[in-house]
Design a protein around this motif. Sequence first.
Motif, short mmCIF file in Angstrom:
data_model
loop_
_atom_site.label_atom_id
_atom_site.label_comp_id
_atom_site.label_asym_id
_atom_site.label_seq_id
_atom_site.Cartn_x
_atom_site.Cartn_y
_atom_site.Cartn_z
N ALA A 120 1.11 -1.28 0.17
CA ALA A 120 0.05 0.06 0.06
C ALA A 120 0.70 1.09 0.17
CB ALA A 120 -0.83 -0.23 1.23
N LEU A 121 0.24 2.24 -0.29
CA LEU A 121 0.87 4.10 -0.36
C LEU A 121 0.30 4.55 0.29
CD1 LEU A 121 1.74 3.77 -4.39
CD2 LEU A 121 3.32 3.76 -2.46
N LEU A 122 1.37 5.23 1.53
CA LEU A 122 0.67 5.95 2.60
C LEU A 122 0.28 7.43 2.09
CD1 LEU A 122 2.68 4.57 5.62
CD2 LEU A 122 0.14 3.67 4.91
N GLY A 123 -0.86 7.51 1.47
CA GLY A 123 -0.94 9.57 0.94
C GLY A 123 -1.95 9.63 0.29
N ALA A 124 -2.42 10.38 -0.39
CA ALA A 124 -3.94 10.37 -0.83
C ALA A 124 -4.27 10.04 -1.99
CB ALA A 124 -4.26 12.20 -2.02
N SER A 125 -5.54 9.29 -1.85
CA SER A 125 -5.63 8.26 -3.31
C SER A 125 -6.20 9.49 -4.03
CB SER A 125 -6.57 7.21 -2.32
OG SER A 125 -8.01 8.12 -2.69
N GLN A 126 -7.05 10.24 -4.14
CA GLN A 126 -7.46 10.36 -5.56
C GLN A 126 -5.84 10.72 -6.57
OE1 GLN A 126 -9.64 13.52 -4.84
NE2 GLN A 126 -10.98 13.84 -6.90
N GLU A 127 -5.03 11.71 -5.22
CA GLU A 127 -3.80 12.34 -6.56
C GLU A 127 -3.12 11.15 -7.46
OE1 GLU A 127 -0.96 14.90 -3.93
OE2 GLU A 127 -2.89 15.58 -3.27
N LEU A 128 -3.15 9.93 -5.85
CA LEU A 128 -2.55 8.46 -6.46
C LEU A 128 -2.78 7.97 -7.71
CD1 LEU A 128 -1.33 6.95 -3.21
CD2 LEU A 128 -0.02 8.44 -5.02
N ARG A 129 -3.90 8.00 -7.99
CA ARG A 129 -5.13 7.46 -8.93
C ARG A 129 -4.68 8.26 -9.82
NH1 ARG A 129 -9.73 5.83 -5.75
NH2 ARG A 129 -10.79 8.31 -6.37
N SER A 130 -4.73 9.86 -10.04
CA SER A 130 -4.62 10.06 -10.78
C SER A 130 -3.35 10.89 -11.58
CB SER A 130 -4.97 11.85 -10.49
OG SER A 130 -3.81 12.65 -10.54
N ALA A 131 -2.54 10.47 -10.85
CA ALA A 131 -0.51 10.39 -10.97
C ALA A 131 -0.63 9.04 -11.80
CB ALA A 131 -0.27 10.28 -10.19
N LEU A 132 -1.45 7.64 -11.23
CA LEU A 132 -1.19 6.24 -12.17
C LEU A 132 -2.19 6.37 -13.46
CD1 LEU A 132 0.13 3.65 -12.66
CD2 LEU A 132 -2.10 3.33 -11.08
N SER A 133 -3.07 7.43 -13.72
CA SER A 133 -4.33 7.38 -14.44
C SER A 133 -3.44 7.91 -15.95
CB SER A 133 -5.47 8.10 -14.73
OG SER A 133 -6.31 8.48 -15.42
N ASN A 134 -2.68 9.46 -15.28
CA ASN A 134 -1.95 10.25 -16.70
C ASN A 134 -0.87 9.39 -16.90
OD1 ASN A 134 -2.44 12.27 -16.71
ND2 ASN A 134 -2.30 12.84 -14.11
N LEU A 135 -0.13 8.29 -16.61
CA LEU A 135 0.51 7.66 -16.69
C LEU A 135 0.32 7.11 -17.82
CD1 LEU A 135 3.19 7.01 -14.22
CD2 LEU A 135 3.63 9.33 -16.36
N VAL A 136 -1.03 6.01 -17.52
CA VAL A 136 -1.59 5.00 -18.36
C VAL A 136 -2.16 5.25 -19.04
CG1 VAL A 136 -3.63 3.71 -18.39
CG2 VAL A 136 -1.47 3.33 -16.37
N GLY A 137 -2.93 6.64 -19.67
CA GLY A 137 -3.17 7.56 -20.11
C GLY A 137 -1.68 7.88 -21.36
N ASN A 138 -1.37 8.75 -21.01
CA ASN A 138 -0.09 9.14 -22.05
C ASN A 138 0.01 7.67 -22.48
OD1 ASN A 138 0.03 11.41 -21.61
ND2 ASN A 138 1.57 11.19 -20.15
N ALA A 139 0.57 5.70 -21.89
CA ALA A 139 1.35 5.28 -22.61
C ALA A 139 0.20 4.67 -23.39
CB ALA A 139 1.89 4.24 -21.55
N ILE A 140 -1.16 4.57 -23.14
CA ILE A 140 -2.30 4.00 -24.14
C ILE A 140 -2.46 4.51 -25.64
CG2 ILE A 140 -4.88 3.93 -24.55
CD1 ILE A 140 -4.66 2.08 -22.49
N ARG A 141 -1.87 6.49 -25.23
CA ARG A 141 -2.58 7.65 -26.23
C ARG A 141 -1.05 7.30 -27.44
NH1 ARG A 141 -2.51 12.03 -23.09
NH2 ARG A 141 -2.23 13.38 -24.83
N TYR A 142 -0.14 7.40 -26.57
CA TYR A 142 1.01 7.83 -27.59
C TYR A 142 1.90 6.44 -28.05
CZ TYR A 142 1.19 12.51 -26.06
OH TYR A 142 0.70 13.75 -25.49
N THR A 143 1.22 4.97 -28.24
CA THR A 143 1.82 4.19 -28.60
C THR A 143 0.59 3.85 -29.16
OG1 THR A 143 2.51 3.32 -26.44
CG2 THR A 143 2.07 1.43 -27.54
N PRO A 144 0.70 3.37 -30.72
CA PRO A 144 0.77 2.88 -31.72
C PRO A 144 -0.28 0.99 -31.66
CG PRO A 144 3.06 3.58 -32.39
CD PRO A 144 2.86 3.45 -31.02
N ALA A 145 -1.04 1.29 -32.43
CA ALA A 145 -2.21 0.09 -32.26
C ALA A 145 -1.20 -1.17 -32.44
CB ALA A 145 -2.76 0.18 -33.39
N GLY A 146 -1.48 -2.56 -31.36
CA GLY A 146 -1.09 -3.26 -31.07
C GLY A 146 0.10 -3.72 -30.57
N GLY A 147 0.15 -2.50 -29.15
CA GLY A 147 1.64 -2.11 -29.09
C GLY A 147 1.51 -2.86 -27.36
#
Length: 282
Positions: free
Chosen positions: A147-174
């Motif tokens: 577990a991480l000790l911190g603000a859940s909403q902020e942690l969720r948004s940090a991970l969701s930004n990184l996953v979102g970027n990975a998906i947005r910048y990775t071409p189909a099939g990646g």
Amino acid sequence: ARPIRLAVNLHRYGEGRTLILSRDVTAVEQAEAMRRDFVANVSHEIRTPLTVLTGFVETLQTLPLEVSERAHYLNLMAQQASRMQGVVSDLLTLSRLEGSPPPGRSESVPVAQLMTQGEQEGQALSTVLGRKHTLVFPETETLGNAALLGASQELRSALSNLVGNAIRYTPAGGTITVTWTVLDGREPGRGAAGEGELAVRDSGPGIASEHIPRLTERFYRVDRSRSRETGGTGLGLAIVKHVMQRHGGRLRIASQPGAGSTFALVFPPMRVRSEAPVVAGK
Ligand code: ADP
């Protein structure tokens, strides 16, 4: 040596005596220049979609259009409106992060929960973009009670930004691979022993080294049009950086053109609770 800017005041007092006060205002002027840049950037980011939107409104008002053509224009208008909404909502998030004290350690956020939510969001985005990526997330059981000790909403948004970027910048099939590791400090450059690392690796285009230090600047983008096409505001990594600073951690970026990218959230030991999964019989 770098030039500095001095503000000088002369005070006459007594007979022929002068007091000279000088102050180094370099930092003040730099902050002011940054603020001006920021305001100019925000205005630009909002004005561009607004101009397009106004253009379409005029088209709809003046041209007698078929129903299907109207629908087409309304669609484009909705896109521009949602782009502006995205920018404003990310700006509000940033200003909230800046204006509030760092989160305490009373809230314990299970890594498994962050992963599940990240995976769901990632799948949804990949489907919307029609890219058929392979998403690899750790099996929940392997995460134990980590577990991480911190603000859940902020942690969720940090991970969701990184996953979102990975998906947005990775071409189909990646492939996008997300991992959780408590570091042992033996791998150079990765982090110290006891730090917790939430890493998102993609098989996308990668990023040239000269861009990497600037990626967390507000509105900095390597490729403007690719960012916009997929709904980017240019503020995602600035938000991630803030969240990590507030948690006493950092964002580690490793990337090479042609070799994909890794964006890792690295948390200090005091924010990490890692209990190995309970193994039967022990
Ligand atoms: P944006 O909304 O433009 O994605 P971000 O702050 O999230 O804004 O990212 C800044 C820039 O970093 C992006 O415009 C893109 O050029 C680059 N970038 C971020 N993540 C990746 C990635 N996984 N692969 C390649 N480039 C990336």
